[in-house]
Design an enzyme around this catalytic site. Structure first.
Site, PDB file in Angstrom:
ATOM      1  N   ASN A   1      53.206  58.759  23.732  1.00 61.41           N
ATOM      2  CA  ASN A   1      51.843  58.661  23.202  1.00 61.41           C
ATOM      3  C   ASN A   1      51.678  59.413  21.879  1.00 61.41           C
ATOM      4  OD1 ASN A   1      51.471  57.257  25.506  1.00 61.41           O
ATOM      5  ND2 ASN A   1      50.134  58.754  26.525  1.00 61.41           N
TER       6      ASN A   1
ATOM      7  N   THR B   1      25.223  35.023 -14.493  1.00 61.18           N
ATOM      8  CA  THR B   1      24.621  35.377 -13.214  1.00 61.18           C
ATOM      9  C   THR B   1      24.346  34.028 -12.551  1.00 61.18           C
ATOM     10  OG1 THR B   1      22.396  35.401 -14.146  1.00 61.18           O
ATOM     11  CG2 THR B   1      23.524  37.513 -14.058  1.00 61.18           C
ATOM     12  N   HIS B   2      24.488  33.959 -11.267  1.00 67.23           N
ATOM     13  CA  HIS B   2      24.386  32.678 -10.534  1.00 67.23           C
ATOM     14  C   HIS B   2      25.394  31.661 -11.075  1.00 67.23           C
ATOM     15  CE1 HIS B   2      20.347  34.149  -9.230  1.00 67.23           C
ATOM     16  NE2 HIS B   2      20.347  34.637 -10.450  1.00 67.23           N
TER      17      HIS B   2
ATOM     18  N   SER C   1      51.637  19.282  -9.170  1.00 61.50           N
ATOM     19  CA  SER C   1      51.310  18.385  -8.069  1.00 61.50           C
ATOM     20  C   SER C   1      52.432  17.366  -7.956  1.00 61.50           C
ATOM     21  CB  SER C   1      49.984  17.683  -8.376  1.00 61.50           C
ATOM     22  OG  SER C   1      49.933  16.448  -7.681  1.00 61.50           O
TER      23      SER C   1
ATOM     24  N   LYS D   1      48.888  17.867 -13.546  1.00 67.24           N
ATOM     25  CA  LYS D   1      48.249  19.040 -12.944  1.00 67.24           C
ATOM     26  C   LYS D   1      49.052  20.323 -13.016  1.00 67.24           C
ATOM     27  CE  LYS D   1      45.192  19.004  -9.984  1.00 67.24           C
ATOM     28  NZ  LYS D   1      44.571  19.085  -8.664  1.00 67.24           N
TER      29      LYS D   1
ATOM     30  N   GLU E   1      44.746  31.047  -5.562  1.00 64.96           N
ATOM     31  CA  GLU E   1      44.171  30.511  -4.316  1.00 64.96           C
ATOM     32  C   GLU E   1      44.716  31.241  -3.096  1.00 64.96           C
ATOM     33  OE1 GLU E   1      43.626  25.882  -4.740  1.00 64.96           O
ATOM     34  OE2 GLU E   1      45.389  26.530  -5.832  1.00 64.96           O
TER      35      GLU E   1
ATOM     36  N   TYR F   1      44.993  57.730  25.738  1.00 69.13           N
ATOM     37  CA  TYR F   1      45.779  56.548  25.358  1.00 69.13           C
ATOM     38  C   TYR F   1      45.564  55.414  26.353  1.00 69.13           C
ATOM     39  CZ  TYR F   1      49.731  53.489  24.435  1.00 69.13           C
ATOM     40  OH  TYR F   1      50.491  52.402  24.159  1.00 69.13           O
TER      41      TYR F   1
ATOM     42  N   LYS G   1      49.358  47.510  15.951  1.00 70.39           N
ATOM     43  CA  LYS G   1      50.363  47.492  14.887  1.00 70.39           C
ATOM     44  C   LYS G   1      50.476  46.197  14.101  1.00 70.39           C
ATOM     45  CE  LYS G   1      52.908  49.975  17.961  1.00 70.39           C
ATOM     46  NZ  LYS G   1      51.676  50.574  18.430  1.00 70.39           N
TER      47      LYS G   1
HETATM   48  N1  ARG Z   1      54.768  51.015  22.608  1.00 73.67           N
HETATM   49  C1  ARG Z   1      53.650  51.885  22.819  1.00 73.67           C
HETATM   50  C2  ARG Z   1      52.584  51.647  21.750  1.00 73.67           C
HETATM   51  O1  ARG Z   1      52.863  50.996  20.804  1.00 73.67           O
HETATM   52  C3  ARG Z   1      54.103  53.303  22.770  1.00 73.67           C
HETATM   53  C4  ARG Z   1      53.325  54.229  23.622  1.00 73.67           C
HETATM   54  C5  ARG Z   1      53.513  53.873  25.028  1.00 73.67           C
HETATM   55  N2  ARG Z   1      52.949  54.864  25.901  1.00 73.67           N
HETATM   56  C6  ARG Z   1      52.780  54.642  27.192  1.00 73.67           C
HETATM   57  N3  ARG Z   1      52.282  55.595  27.870  1.00 73.67           N
HETATM   58  N4  ARG Z   1      53.094  53.521  27.744  1.00 73.67           N
HETATM   59  O2  ARG Z   1      51.469  52.080  21.851  1.00 73.67           O
END
Ligand code: ARG
Length: 465
Positions: free
Chosen positions: A116, A161-162, A283, A289, A296, A323, A331
């Site tokens: 954790n 503007t606009h 294109s 083009k 974009e 946690y 992530k």
């Molecule tokens: N892979 C977990 C995460 O990304 C790591 C921490 C996991 N901790 C646990 N008590 N299971 O958060």
């Protein structure tokens, strides 16, 4: 050491059977968290060294751990490391390999630590490094905008503007508007880095530890300002990710607005800017083009980045302390947003530096649409003492007359103008030019070339470039 039937070798002690396939699939994060290997190893090395210093593990074990971790680092960097889904995540993949390399001593590394605080650390280190990289990119982007502004501090263009022609401005002034925006992004990055700069390692699972660890040692070694102050918060806080995504979203919105202007300006109808071949595409069916795909796509990346912010806010909403595994979902959105933003800044930077500004076209457009009407109204206020509201009305009539005659305001005769308001004199024609209009706007922050020049020096000083 190999996986036992009871499941994961790292925590399988009380388990009789291993995880279901679906469980393994939903649980494993290694496919995306392996990107954190360098941070994980750096954290483990700092922790291992600290454990030795504090007399919690022996110097010999410490040495074996550090050597083993260095071996693993080079194995991963050489692409020789075998990541295993059964080992869930980057932490356990590395620890398990360490055990293969150095035997039982590997098991001592996790003393006074938990995954954790480990993931809280790894992720923070990664976000910190990414924010520093984005800081550098923004400084470069701002640098190229300052260069453009310098070249074009007198280049006239219509201000809108606009998206309707409003008053003439200089292209340099327009560039400097984006410098202000990206400058705020930069200051948000720097401000976010200040708050992020606390080390969660040593918070352990959630409550701290009974071992005599020294969190200041690990904190210092890992380059943080100070250790986090509350162990519960340390393992459950993802504000740094949220802040990064908020900053990234705002920055992406700025990029997207600029991209949109390039899309508009590069149309044959506007023709304010020509994009280089290097930053446009053709294109497959229409040979004439040249498409502004880079712009974009920058505009579109904003959707992904904003989506990531909403995604993580929603993951975090309502989680009890400390946690929860939900947090593993923090992530991918951050990684994706970071990659998208970095690419978008790079593409924008390349596209701007490579593009050609069509001064003539801009200048021509600057005078169209009665863009100097306000200058006539201002003259009436200044020189004839007419209240602005009335001057506005008089000017409106002059515009209507010019429209009927299909000419510019400056092309009306003095007699025409006197017919509308007899206090108008010949000297009015001095202000009825786009150049003079722009030059006259010297109020602080206004578009006059001398203002643009001083704003450029302000930013060069501030950024030290
Ligand atoms: N892979 C977990 C995460 O990304 C790591 C921490 C996991 N901790 C646990 N008590 N299971 O958060």
């Amino acid at each position: 050491m190999s996986d036992t039937k009871s499941g994961n070798q790292m925590w399988g002690g009380r388990f009789v059977t291993g995880p279901d396939e679906v469980m393994e699939e939903i649980n494993a994060s290694i496919d995306f968290d392996k990107i954190l290997y360098a941070q994980d190893i750096a954290g483990s090395k700092a922790h291992g060294r600290m454990l030795v210093k504090q007399g919690i593990i022996s110097a010999d074990d410490g040495k074996a751990i550090l050597t083993g971790l260095d071996t693993i680092l080079s194995e991963i960097e050489a692409g020789q490391f075998k990541f295993s889904r059964a080992l869930e995540d980057i932490h356990m993949n590395i620890e398990s390999r360490l055990a293969e390399l150095i035997g039982d001593a590997a098991g001592r590394l996790h003393t006074a630590r938990s995954r954790n605080d480990q993931i809280a650390l790894d992720f923070r280190l990664w976000v910190k490094q990414t924010m520093l990289q984005i800081d550098e990119q923004l400084v470069m982007l701002i640098g190229s905008l300052l260069d453009k502004a310098d070249v074009h501090k007198e280049t006239l263009m219509p201000g809108f503007t606009h998206l309707q022609t409003a008053q003439p401005v200089t292209f340099g002034h327009h560039c400097m508007a984006y410098v202000e925006m990206f400058g705020r992004d930069l200051s948000r990055i720097r401000d976010g880095l200040e708050r992020l700069d606390e080390c969660p390692l040593g918070a352990a699972a959630l409550a701290g530890t009974g071992f005599a660890i020294d969190r200041h040692i690990t904190c210092g070694e890992l380059g943080f300002r100070e250790p986090t102050r509350n162990s519960l918060d340390s393992v459950s806080d993802r504000d740094f990710g949220l802040e990064f995504l908020s900053i990234a979203s705002i920055c992406a919105v700025h990029l997207s607005r600029m991209a949109e202007e390039f899309v508009i300006w590069s149309t044959p109808q506007f023709n304010f800017v020509s994009l280089s071949d290097r930053f446009s595409t053709g294109s497959s069916i229409m040979p004439q083009k040249k498409n502004p795909d880079a712009a974009e796509l920058v505009r579109a990346k904003t959707g992904r980045i904003n989506g990531s912010l909403i995604g993580l806010l929603t993951v975090m909403k309502g989680l009890p302390l400390a946690y929860s595994k939900d947090m593993q979902e923090d992530k991918e959105s951050v990684f994706d947003a970071a990659a998208s933003l970095r690419l978008a800044i790079a593409a924008m930077h390349g596209m701007i530096s490579d593009s050609t500004i069509n001064k003539q076209e801009m200048q021509k457009a600057a005078g169209s649409g009665y863009s100097i009407a306000t200058d006539l109204a201002d003259w009436l206020v200044r020189e004839a003492g007419i209240p602005f509201r009335q001057a506005h009305h008089v000017t409106g009539r002059a515009v209507a007359l010019a429209e009927t005659k299909q000419c510019g305001l400056e092309e009306l005769s003095l007699a025409d103008l006197k017919g509308i308001e007899e206090r108008i004199e010949q000297s009015v024609f001095d202000v009825l030019s786009v150049e003079n209009s722009v030059k006259s706007r010297r109020s602080f922050g206004g578009t006059a070339p001398q203002n643009v020049e001083s704003q450029i020096s302000y930013w060069r000083d501030r950024l030290g470039n």
